[in-house]
Design an enzyme around this catalytic site. Sequence first.
Site, mmCIF file in Angstrom:
data_model
loop_
_atom_site.group_PDB
_atom_site.id
_atom_site.type_symbol
_atom_site.label_atom_id
_atom_site.label_comp_id
_atom_site.label_asym_id
_atom_site.label_seq_id
_atom_site.Cartn_x
_atom_site.Cartn_y
_atom_site.Cartn_z
ATOM 1 N N ASP A 13 13.231 1.832 18.218
ATOM 2 C CA ASP A 13 13.301 3.015 17.349
ATOM 3 C C ASP A 13 12.029 3.285 16.550
ATOM 4 O OD1 ASP A 13 15.627 4.254 17.912
ATOM 5 O OD2 ASP A 13 16.827 3.338 16.313
ATOM 6 N N HIS A 64 14.358 -2.682 22.492
ATOM 7 C CA HIS A 64 15.555 -3.472 22.192
ATOM 8 C C HIS A 64 15.315 -4.953 22.490
ATOM 9 C CE1 HIS A 64 19.705 -4.773 22.137
ATOM 10 N NE2 HIS A 64 20.086 -3.558 21.741
HETATM 11 N N1 LIG Z 1 9.863 11.640 11.138
HETATM 12 C C1 LIG Z 1 9.504 11.127 12.308
HETATM 13 N N2 LIG Z 1 10.429 10.623 13.131
HETATM 14 C C2 LIG Z 1 10.053 10.131 14.305
HETATM 15 C C3 LIG Z 1 8.690 10.074 14.680
HETATM 16 N N3 LIG Z 1 8.606 9.483 15.904
HETATM 17 C C4 LIG Z 1 9.874 9.169 16.261
HETATM 18 N N4 LIG Z 1 10.748 9.543 15.324
HETATM 19 C C5 LIG Z 1 12.200 9.353 15.369
HETATM 20 O O1 LIG Z 1 12.471 7.957 15.511
HETATM 21 C C6 LIG Z 1 13.603 7.749 16.336
HETATM 22 C C7 LIG Z 1 13.298 6.783 17.442
HETATM 23 O O2 LIG Z 1 12.326 7.329 18.277
HETATM 24 P P1 LIG Z 1 12.105 6.880 19.777
HETATM 25 O O3 LIG Z 1 10.874 7.560 20.235
HETATM 26 O O4 LIG Z 1 13.306 7.029 20.565
HETATM 27 O O5 LIG Z 1 11.833 5.359 19.535
HETATM 28 P P2 LIG Z 1 11.489 4.278 20.637
HETATM 29 O O6 LIG Z 1 10.427 3.409 20.093
HETATM 30 O O7 LIG Z 1 11.190 4.902 21.935
HETATM 31 O O8 LIG Z 1 12.820 3.455 20.718
HETATM 32 P P3 LIG Z 1 13.309 2.463 21.925
HETATM 33 O O9 LIG Z 1 12.886 3.114 23.178
HETATM 34 O O10 LIG Z 1 14.775 2.358 21.810
HETATM 35 O O11 LIG Z 1 12.639 1.190 21.683
HETATM 36 C C8 LIG Z 1 13.990 9.134 16.860
HETATM 37 O O12 LIG Z 1 15.073 9.598 16.118
HETATM 38 C C9 LIG Z 1 12.782 9.978 16.603
HETATM 39 O O13 LIG Z 1 13.075 11.326 16.379
HETATM 40 C C10 LIG Z 1 7.729 10.614 13.759
HETATM 41 O O14 LIG Z 1 6.500 10.602 13.989
HETATM 42 N N5 LIG Z 1 8.175 11.133 12.578
#
Ligand SMILES: Nc1nc2c(ncn2[C@@H]2O[C@H](COP(=O)(O)OP(=O)(O)OP(=O)(O)O)[C@@H](O)[C@H]2O)c(=O)[nH]1
Length: 643
Positions: A13, A64
Amino acid sequence: MTTVVVGTAGHIDHGKTTLLRALTGIDADRLPEERKRGMTIDVGFAHVVLEDGTAIDFVDVPGHDRLVGNMLVGAGEIDAALLVIAADDGPRAQTLEHLELLDALGIDLGIVAITKADLVDAERIREVEGDVAALVTRTSLADAPLVVVSATTGAGLDELRTHLVQLRDAAGARRAPPPPRDSRLAVDRVFSIKGRGTVVTGTLRGGAIAPGTTLTAIPGGRAARVREVQVHNASVGEGDGGRTALNLAGEVAGLRRGIVLATAGAPVVASDLILARLEEPARLGPARPETAGMWPPRARTTARLHAGTDAVDATVAAPGAGWTDLEPRRDRRAVAAFLRLAEPVAVAAGDRGVLRESATGRVVAGVAILDPLPPRGIARRRMSAERLIALDGAVAENPPGAAVALAELHGAWRPAATAGIVVAPDVEALARSVAMKAVASHHAEAPDSLGLPVAELRRGVTAELRRVIGGDREGTKMAGEIARSAIEALADDGHLERAGDRIRDPGRSARSGLEAAMARLEKALDVAAPPALADAARETACRPDGIRSLEVAGRIVRVEDDLAWATTEFDRLTDVAVAAASRSPLTPAALRDATGTSRRYVMALLEDLGRRGVLRRTDAGHVPGPRANARVGAVTAGARTEP
Ligand SMILES: Nc1nc2c(ncn2[C@@H]2O[C@H](COP(=O)(O)OP(=O)(O)OP(=O)(O)O)[C@@H](O)[C@H]2O)c(=O)[nH]1
Ligand SMILES: [Mg+2]
C-alpha cells in the site's frame, strides 16, 4: 538499445502501482481480484515510451508480506529497481525485506522514490529521507538517487522521469552486445488465447527472437516454435529485449512459470547441483540474536533458492573440507558453496539469485552462479581455493565469457562427447612435467640405461597426480588414465622416445648412446697392441663421428688410418720408448721387446714419434729428439682447460 526493465519494490500500500500508473498511464494490477481489493497479488507490467522512441519496461510486484515469492519472480529478471516508500508511513517491514532481497540479487542500479508527499509536511519528508538514506546506504543501492513525488498531484514526476532516463542509459552502457543467437526468456506467465494457443511472457535476454525460432524449454528439453512475438501488446518482426510475449506452437505442454525458453546457443542448462558464490546478506531489520553470527550458513542448511522466475528447495554444502572465502562484497563475506537442489532449475554462469528461509523470510545469502554443472565426485578435490577464487573472478568480470573460464578450471573431469576424458590444461601440464623430470633423473642416475621402463614411469606420474586429484578408487583410475595419455602425447610429439618397453629422452639417449660407444672404443684401444681401428669401431658400435670426436678431444691418437691408441696408452708407450732411447739408440727389435708388441706396432710408433720430434732417427737407432718431454695427453689436457 535493448529495453531496460525496472522492477518496483516496497511495503504494501505504499503506492507502487499508483506511481507506475502516473508515469505510464498503465494499470499494472490486471487481475480482477487485484482491482477489487486495490492491491497487487501477482507480478504486473507497464511501460513508457520516451520521446526518443525507446521504451522503459516496468515489472510491478506485490508488497504483501505473504507474497514475497511473487515479488522475487518479478525481481529475478530486472535490470534496475524503483524502491517506493510512502512519506506518511516511512520505511516498514517489506521496505527492509525487499531492499535486502534486491541487495542479495546484486541489483545496484535504481531510484528511491518517497511518494505520497502530498499527505505530509516538509519536516516529515526530511525525516523520512534521513531514515531511508540510512537504510539504503547499507545496500547495493547505496548510490541510487532519492526523489520525492506524489502520484496524486504529479509533483516530482518530471524529476523521476529524468532519473529513469539516466538509469536506462547506465543499464544500457553496461550490457555487452549479446551474441545474436543466444537468447533466453524466463517465463513468468503462461496462458492460452482462444484461437491462438499458448502465450508466454517474460523478460527477453540476449539476442533477438523472431517468429520461426525454435526454443528449448529448460528444464525438460521440449521444443517450441515461436509463432508470433509481441512487445507492448503489438506484434513485432522480432523482439530484441525487455518485456516480451511469445505465441508458441509445438511441445507447449508443461510450460510453467520458472521454465527458461532458450535458443540452442544460450549457455543456460538444467541443473540440480550448482557451484555458487554465497554473499552475506545486508540484514536491515532489528538485530535478532538467533541470526547473529550465522554466516556462512551451516552446512546442510536448507533454504529456498530463487533464481530467475523459478524457486526450488536447496541444501547448502561447503566444497571440500571447509569454506573458501571469495572477494568480499561491500565489506561482507562471500564464500563458495555447493547448492543441491530438490529439482533441476535453468541456470547459467553469472546468474544471480537469492537463498531465503521460507518459514521466517530470513535472507540466507545472495547467490551468484559460478558453475551450473560443477564436477561431481573426485573432481571436487580439485576445487582448491585458488581455482574457486579464479572462477569467481572470471564470472564476476565477464559472465558471458564465464563458460570459457569453466572449461579451463573444471573441464578436466567432464566426460568428453567422444571418448575418454578432457584433461584440464594445468593437470596435463603437471603430468607432462612430472614425466619429463622422472625420465631426466633416471638418465642422470643411470647414464648407460636404455631408458626408464614405461610401467615404472606411469606409476610415478600416477602417484604424483593422485596427490592433486585425490586417491580414492575413481581418483586412482583417473590419474592412471591421465598419466598414460600424457606419456603417450610426450612420445608422439617427440619430447620422449619409446624404445620397446622403455621410454627415454631422445636427445639424451642419442648423446649418451654415442658417448657410451666412444668410451667403449677408447677402452678397446687402451692396450699396447690394439685391434685394427675399423674392427674396433665395428666391435664397439662407434660411428665415424664418434672416432672423430675422440681424436679432436685428444682421447685417442691415430697414427695410421687403421691404427690408433688410447692417449693414455700412447703416452705410456712414448715414456717407454724415450726411456729406452735415452739409455742407448733404440732399435725396433728392442722397442718390440720393451713393449711386448709386434713389429707392425713398433714401426708405426717410431715413425710417429719421429714426426713429432720426440725421437730422432740416427743410423744406430732412435735417440731422444728436441721434444722428448712432450706427451700427447699433456698437450690435450692443457688444451682442454681453455675456454
Ligand atoms: N494521497 C496519495 N495517495 C496515494 C498516492 N499513491 C498511492 N496512493 C494511494 O495508496 C493506496 C495504495 O496504493 P497502491 O499503488 O495500490 O499501493 P501498492 O504499493 O501498489 O500496494 P501493493 O501492490 O498491495 O503492495 C491507494 O489507495 C492509492 O490511491 C499518492 O501519491 N498520494
Ligand atoms: Mg501494487
